[in-house]
Design a protein around this motif. Sequence first.
Motif, mmCIF file in Angstrom:
data_model
loop_
_atom_site.group_PDB
_atom_site.id
_atom_site.type_symbol
_atom_site.label_atom_id
_atom_site.label_comp_id
_atom_site.label_asym_id
_atom_site.label_seq_id
_atom_site.Cartn_x
_atom_site.Cartn_y
_atom_site.Cartn_z
ATOM 1 N N ALA A 1 -25.880 -13.373 -78.212
ATOM 2 C CA ALA A 1 -25.321 -14.654 -78.652
ATOM 3 C C ALA A 1 -26.177 -15.820 -78.187
ATOM 4 C CB ALA A 1 -23.900 -14.804 -78.132
ATOM 5 N N VAL B 1 -29.122 -23.855 -82.489
ATOM 6 C CA VAL B 1 -28.349 -22.830 -83.178
ATOM 7 C C VAL B 1 -29.140 -22.338 -84.381
ATOM 8 C CG1 VAL B 1 -26.204 -22.286 -84.375
ATOM 9 C CG2 VAL B 1 -26.184 -23.854 -82.418
ATOM 10 N N PRO C 1 -29.743 -19.943 -87.958
ATOM 11 C CA PRO C 1 -28.934 -19.774 -89.174
ATOM 12 C C PRO C 1 -27.854 -18.710 -89.069
ATOM 13 C CG PRO C 1 -31.241 -20.052 -89.761
ATOM 14 C CD PRO C 1 -31.199 -19.953 -88.268
ATOM 15 N N ASP C 2 -28.082 -17.667 -88.228
ATOM 16 C CA ASP C 2 -27.072 -16.607 -88.121
ATOM 17 C C ASP C 2 -26.001 -16.911 -87.080
ATOM 18 O OD1 ASP C 2 -28.401 -16.289 -85.752
ATOM 19 O OD2 ASP C 2 -29.030 -14.208 -86.099
ATOM 20 N N GLY C 3 -26.050 -18.117 -86.507
ATOM 21 C CA GLY C 3 -25.030 -18.520 -85.549
ATOM 22 C C GLY C 3 -25.376 -18.262 -84.101
ATOM 23 N N THR C 4 -26.446 -17.494 -83.847
ATOM 24 C CA THR C 4 -26.858 -17.281 -82.464
ATOM 25 C C THR C 4 -27.584 -18.522 -81.949
ATOM 26 O OG1 THR C 4 -28.941 -16.254 -83.152
ATOM 27 C CG2 THR C 4 -27.055 -14.800 -82.812
ATOM 28 N N LYS C 5 -27.781 -18.575 -80.643
ATOM 29 C CA LYS C 5 -28.353 -19.759 -80.029
ATOM 30 C C LYS C 5 -29.598 -19.385 -79.224
ATOM 31 C CE LYS C 5 -25.741 -23.059 -78.423
ATOM 32 N NZ LYS C 5 -24.817 -23.877 -77.576
ATOM 33 N N THR D 1 -37.468 -21.509 -84.140
ATOM 34 C CA THR D 1 -36.665 -20.772 -85.112
ATOM 35 C C THR D 1 -37.516 -19.750 -85.853
ATOM 36 O OG1 THR D 1 -35.173 -22.664 -85.408
ATOM 37 C CG2 THR D 1 -35.191 -20.998 -87.152
#
Length: 398
Positions: free
Chosen positions: A16, A51, A53-57, A355
């Motif tokens: 996460a 953050v 695109p897949d919601g992970t940080k 990213t």
Amino acid sequence: MTDTTIAPAAAEVRPAVREIGIIMNGVSGRMGYRQHLVRSILAIRDQGGIVLPDGTKVTVKPLLVGRSEAKLADLAAKHDIEDYTTDLDAALADPRWEIYADFLVTKARSAALRKAIAAGKTIYTEKPTAETAAEALELATLAREAGVKTGVVHDKLYLPGLQKLKRLIDSGFFGRILSVRGEFGYWVFEGDWQPAQRPSWNYRTEDGGGIIVDMFPHWNYVMENLFGEVKSVYAQASVHIADRWDENGEHYTATAEDAAYGIFELDGGIVAQINSSWTVRVNRDELVEFHVDGTHGSAVVGLFGAKIQHRNATPKPVWNPDLADGHDYDADWAEVPTNDVFQNGFRQQWEEFLTSYVEGTDYEFDLLSGARGVLLAEAGLESSREGRKIELPTLSLD
């Protein structure tokens, strides 16, 4: 499960929150400290990461590297940074640090990049990437052969004014672009009766100085990403002020040019003229301005502002030197609204590079792109020495 049943492949599970260690070499310098450390990496750290695109940080952890342990310790204490070292080799050998970021002076950069490539580190670096085009291309080749991902700072593309210009181009506002005129620069004091705003090494060729080496790599990526690939250059480099005084008040003779005047031929027949000078007093809205003319409209953009004039709103001047012209030409231009929130360009590019690194996507502004900038600077200096137009070859890793 029967013999004919196929179990689904296990999906890749990302943590996460992923912390990325970044070796930051040269943070005691002006750009390395202000733009890359404080306004980029520490800003990302202090906001809790970015953050994906897949919601992970993704969060960041800097390791400060330099020659002076005392300076590094002061910076670390000031900004609550745990790690610093004067041993670059040890930092590169430590797997905790995934990315090597270089903000050294140009003369020291190539050797450090070679070490980072050999260590298999992902690289993010300031420009110019080397002192010669051949060496810059060699670094790009070495990185590809080692499977190393690279990124080169292209900060001018992220200026609010140039982002507005990009929107105008993409919308078709200009029709066919004909020409670009750029003015960059300001008066840098000689250092005797007022301290100079730039380091003295900028004015010594033997130390990697000169405005062509400093600015032509910028102009290359601006032109090729907004208007078209640079095909040729004709440049005049000048040492307008030879007598200067360094940081200690000692007189020295400038050996590197403080001004350069360039004409560039681009793909599609576009002609760009860009003046770069540290010996010019500013009489424009911003320290850099680009005037773009097209068949359907024109624009003048700077660091932040942008104004346009469509062909339907273009006045019809008539040359008459016998009568004063009372027309207010400035009033014929309309301001482009700021329809977006623009953050610091260095930070924005850092976030995009991080990213891309985590997602494993291609990154456009790599060491090959950096090599093209070095090539233009080298060709500009050659043009000035020989008094002729220089055609630029196409650089390739193949």
